[in-house]
Structures are given as structure tokens and as C-alpha cells.
Design a protein around this motif. Structure first.
Motif, PDB file in Angstrom:
ATOM      1  N   PRO A 151      43.376  30.730  23.283  1.00  8.85           N
ATOM      2  CA  PRO A 151      43.207  31.274  24.507  1.00  8.85           C
ATOM      3  C   PRO A 151      42.099  32.859  24.517  1.00  8.85           C
ATOM      4  O   PRO A 151      42.191  33.258  23.506  1.00  8.85           O
ATOM      5  N   LEU A 152      41.701  32.896  25.655  1.00  6.26           N
ATOM      6  CA  LEU A 152      40.887  34.211  25.587  1.00  6.26           C
ATOM      7  C   LEU A 152      41.760  35.342  25.753  1.00  6.26           C
ATOM      8  O   LEU A 152      43.005  35.454  25.861  1.00  6.26           O
ATOM      9  N   ARG A 158      38.761  41.238  30.160  1.00  5.33           N
ATOM     10  CA  ARG A 158      38.179  42.323  30.796  1.00  5.33           C
ATOM     11  C   ARG A 158      36.689  42.042  31.050  1.00  5.33           C
ATOM     12  O   ARG A 158      36.151  42.732  31.906  1.00  5.33           O
ATOM     13  N   THR A 159      36.267  41.608  29.749  1.00  3.17           N
ATOM     14  CA  THR A 159      34.599  41.584  29.693  1.00  3.17           C
ATOM     15  C   THR A 159      34.339  40.711  30.985  1.00  3.17           C
ATOM     16  O   THR A 159      33.290  41.038  31.613  1.00  3.17           O
ATOM     17  N   LEU A 160      34.663  39.605  31.117  1.00  2.00           N
ATOM     18  CA  LEU A 160      34.591  38.798  32.003  1.00  2.00           C
ATOM     19  C   LEU A 160      34.575  39.251  33.447  1.00  2.00           C
ATOM     20  O   LEU A 160      34.066  38.871  34.326  1.00  2.00           O
ATOM     21  N   CYS A 161      35.878  40.254  33.721  1.00  2.00           N
ATOM     22  CA  CYS A 161      36.004  40.796  34.817  1.00  2.00           C
ATOM     23  C   CYS A 161      35.218  41.883  35.216  1.00  2.00           C
ATOM     24  O   CYS A 161      35.233  42.624  36.204  1.00  2.00           O
ATOM     25  N   THR A 162      34.303  42.277  34.341  1.00  2.00           N
ATOM     26  CA  THR A 162      33.499  43.478  34.534  1.00  2.00           C
ATOM     27  C   THR A 162      32.724  43.162  35.674  1.00  2.00           C
ATOM     28  O   THR A 162      31.835  42.460  36.098  1.00  2.00           O
ATOM     29  N   GLY A 163      32.305  44.441  36.604  1.00  2.00           N
ATOM     30  CA  GLY A 163      31.533  44.225  37.668  1.00  2.00           C
ATOM     31  C   GLY A 163      32.406  43.603  38.864  1.00  2.00           C
ATOM     32  O   GLY A 163      31.979  43.518  39.970  1.00  2.00           O
ATOM     33  N   THR A 164      33.580  43.212  38.770  1.00  2.00           N
ATOM     34  CA  THR A 164      34.612  42.866  39.874  1.00  2.00           C
ATOM     35  C   THR A 164      35.797  43.634  40.137  1.00  2.00           C
ATOM     36  O   THR A 164      36.154  44.653  39.455  1.00  2.00           O
ATOM     37  N   ALA A 169      44.076  42.473  33.447  1.00  2.00           N
ATOM     38  CA  ALA A 169      45.496  42.423  32.932  1.00  2.00           C
ATOM     39  C   ALA A 169      46.459  41.468  33.670  1.00  2.00           C
ATOM     40  O   ALA A 169      46.975  40.399  33.267  1.00  2.00           O
ATOM     41  N   ALA A 170      46.193  41.410  35.088  1.00  2.00           N
ATOM     42  CA  ALA A 170      47.167  40.599  35.976  1.00  2.00           C
ATOM     43  C   ALA A 170      46.495  39.062  35.771  1.00  2.00           C
ATOM     44  O   ALA A 170      47.275  38.083  35.817  1.00  2.00           O
ATOM     45  N   LEU A 171      45.184  38.931  35.671  1.00  2.00           N
ATOM     46  CA  LEU A 171      44.563  37.581  35.786  1.00  2.00           C
ATOM     47  C   LEU A 171      44.967  36.907  34.313  1.00  2.00           C
ATOM     48  O   LEU A 171      45.234  35.729  34.225  1.00  2.00           O
ATOM     49  N   HIS A 172      44.958  37.852  33.394  1.00  2.00           N
ATOM     50  CA  HIS A 172      45.202  37.183  31.800  1.00  2.00           C
ATOM     51  C   HIS A 172      46.654  36.858  31.868  1.00  2.00           C
ATOM     52  O   HIS A 172      46.960  35.837  31.437  1.00  2.00           O
ATOM     53  N   LEU A 186      37.794  33.605  38.840  1.00  2.00           N
ATOM     54  CA  LEU A 186      36.886  34.622  38.888  1.00  2.00           C
ATOM     55  C   LEU A 186      35.667  34.095  39.954  1.00  2.00           C
ATOM     56  O   LEU A 186      35.049  34.876  40.829  1.00  2.00           O
ATOM     57  N   ALA A 187      35.212  32.897  39.853  1.00  2.00           N
ATOM     58  CA  ALA A 187      34.242  32.308  40.732  1.00  2.00           C
ATOM     59  C   ALA A 187      34.765  32.181  42.241  1.00  2.00           C
ATOM     60  O   ALA A 187      33.986  32.755  43.044  1.00  2.00           O
ATOM     61  N   ALA A 188      35.782  31.936  42.307  1.00  2.00           N
ATOM     62  CA  ALA A 188      36.610  31.957  43.811  1.00  2.00           C
ATOM     63  C   ALA A 188      36.603  33.097  44.389  1.00  2.00           C
ATOM     64  O   ALA A 188      36.259  33.439  45.503  1.00  2.00           O
ATOM     65  N   THR A 189      36.950  34.304  43.465  1.00  2.00           N
ATOM     66  CA  THR A 189      36.914  35.448  43.916  1.00  2.00           C
ATOM     67  C   THR A 189      35.827  36.009  44.336  1.00  2.00           C
ATOM     68  O   THR A 189      35.593  36.942  45.420  1.00  2.00           O
ATOM     69  N   ALA A 190      34.758  35.723  43.532  1.00  2.00           N
ATOM     70  CA  ALA A 190      33.452  36.402  44.138  1.00  2.00           C
ATOM     71  C   ALA A 190      33.086  35.618  45.214  1.00  2.00           C
ATOM     72  O   ALA A 190      32.421  36.319  46.049  1.00  2.00           O
ATOM     73  N   LYS A 191      33.165  34.333  45.605  1.00  2.00           N
ATOM     74  CA  LYS A 191      32.780  33.804  46.638  1.00  2.00           C
ATOM     75  C   LYS A 191      33.511  34.198  48.022  1.00  2.00           C
ATOM     76  O   LYS A 191      32.850  34.502  48.936  1.00  2.00           O
ATOM     77  N   SER A 192      34.862  34.452  47.922  1.00  2.00           N
ATOM     78  CA  SER A 192      35.552  35.000  48.772  1.00  2.00           C
ATOM     79  C   SER A 192      35.553  36.521  49.089  1.00  2.00           C
ATOM     80  O   SER A 192      36.108  37.044  49.983  1.00  2.00           O
TER      81      SER A 192
END
Length: 211
Positions: A151-152, A158-164, A169-172, A186-192
Motif C-alpha cells: 500500500p501507499l 501526502r505527496t498525492l494530496c499536495t495542492g488539495t 492522514a485521514a485519507l491514508h 482525490l479525483a472525486a474531491t477535485a471535481k466536487s
């Protein structure tokens, strides 16, 4: 030549790893890719049918009877012996008995070639009584490696969440670092444009499909 198994839960990245491997060798070696499917009645040697199309007719052997099936097994190993190649059997936890027989047959003869045969499966679906377990046991004596993508890490999330605005920690914690779940949230969050990660429909569908 060698056979290698890649195992892990759904979404852990098995297919991504195999696609990256295929892309890295495709310029220098043929790539034969076949997939097993979760069908109520699996098509016999369905994965090999996919490879037969990519082989340009080199596996044009009918497999209606047991004798013809053996000829097809021989033809497959001969194909891999012609030149170094990569052959992938994806999702063999869904494989029919004939495909499992082919894996056993090819796995015991792959050293005659200079090719790599990779089979992926979901290890959380392979129970002690699963037919694939017998194949894994038979090929264990050949020294077939079993690779398990991890797993990641929290740092990777954290790297993937950069800029969001997502709490890494909660996502992990919610996804246990599963790459598919992480990227879909992350994709769904970016869209919404929502700060708190929810459960996207794609993730819900993937979880329900496993039930």
C-alpha cells in the motif's frame, strides 16, 4: 525463462505495475496479454484466446478436445521459446480449469525459454480450497517468485494530496493506502471542490462488486 506471480487485494496496483513493465519492454520484446474474467461460466482458455489474437496466428489451434488442448499448450510454450517475450495472465483467481492447467504446464517448462510469464491474482479471494492454490503449490517447487505490491505510505499519500485541501492522514487511514481508493477519492474531491474526502461512486461499486 521464469514464471512470476503478482498478488494483492483489488486496487493495490497489480495491473499498474504490469502495464508499466509491459511498456518498458515492448520496444524490445513482444508482449502477450490475456485476462481472466468473473463470469458465471468462464470461457475455456479465455486468456489464451486474447494472446492468440496478439500472436498473429501463431496460436491458431482449435481447442475443442483434450488432444487439441495439449497441442495448444505446446504451441504456447513454443511461442515463448521463439524469442524473449513477456506474457501476462491477469486475474487468474477467475481462471477456468483449462487456464490453470496451462499455467501449471507452462510454469514447469518456462525455463526452456528466455521469456517471462507473469500471472496476477487477488490473494484475498484465493481461499485454501481455491483451485489456484493447487497450482501455486505445484509451482512452488520451481522457485516461482510471488511479488506483493505494498500500500501507499503516509508520505506517498501526502505527496498525492499536495495542492488539495484533503487531510492526507485521514485519507491514508480511511483507505489503508490502497492506491485505487486514494486516487479515486482525490479525483472525486477535485471535481466536487469539497475539502473533506467522501466515498466516490467508483469506490462504492468496486467494494460492492467484491461482495
Amino acid at each position: 525463462g521464469r514464471i512470476v506471480f503478482v498478488e494483492g487485494e483489488a486496487g493495490i496496483g497489480k495491473t499498474s505495475v504490469l502495464r508499466a513493465l509491459a511498456a518498458s519492454v515492448r520496444a524490445d520484446a513482444p508482449v502477450y496479454w490475456g485476462a481472466c474474467e468473473a463470469m458465471a461460466t468462464p470461457r475455456p482458455l479465455g486468456a489464451l484466446d486474447d494472446i492468440a489474437i496478439e500472436s498473429g496466428g501463431k496460436l491458431a489451434v482449435a481447442h475443442d478436445g483434450s488432444g487439441e488442448r495439449h497441442r495448444l499448450f505446446v504451441a504456447f510454450v513454443d511461442l515463448l521459446a521463439q524469442r524473449p517475450a513477456l506474457a501476462v495472465f491477469e486475474d487468474v483467481h477467475w481462471a477456468d480449469e483449462a487456464t490453470l492447467d496451462l499455467l501449471r504446464y507452462a510454469g514447469r517448462r518456462i525455463e526452456r525459454t528466455h521469456s517471462l510469464l507473469v500471472a496476477s491474482f487477488r490473494n484475498d479471494e484465493v481461499t485454501p480450497a481455491h483451485p489456484l492454490r493447487v497450482v501455486l503449490g505445484d509451482l512452488a517447487t520451481t522457485g516461482a517468485p510471488r511479488l506483493v505490491p505494498q500500500p501507499l505510505s503516509l508520505a506517498a499519500v501526502r505527496t498525492l494530496c499536495t495542492g488539495t485541501a484533503v487531510d492526507a492522514a485521514a485519507l491514508h487511514g480511511q483507505t489503508a493506502g490502497n492506491p485505487f481508493f486514494v486516487t479515486e477519492v482525490l479525483a472525486a474531491t477535485a471535481k466536487s471542490l469539497k475539502a473533506a474526502p467522501g466515498v466516490p461512486t467508483t469506490v462504492q461499486d468496486a467494494v460492492l462488486a467484491r461482495g
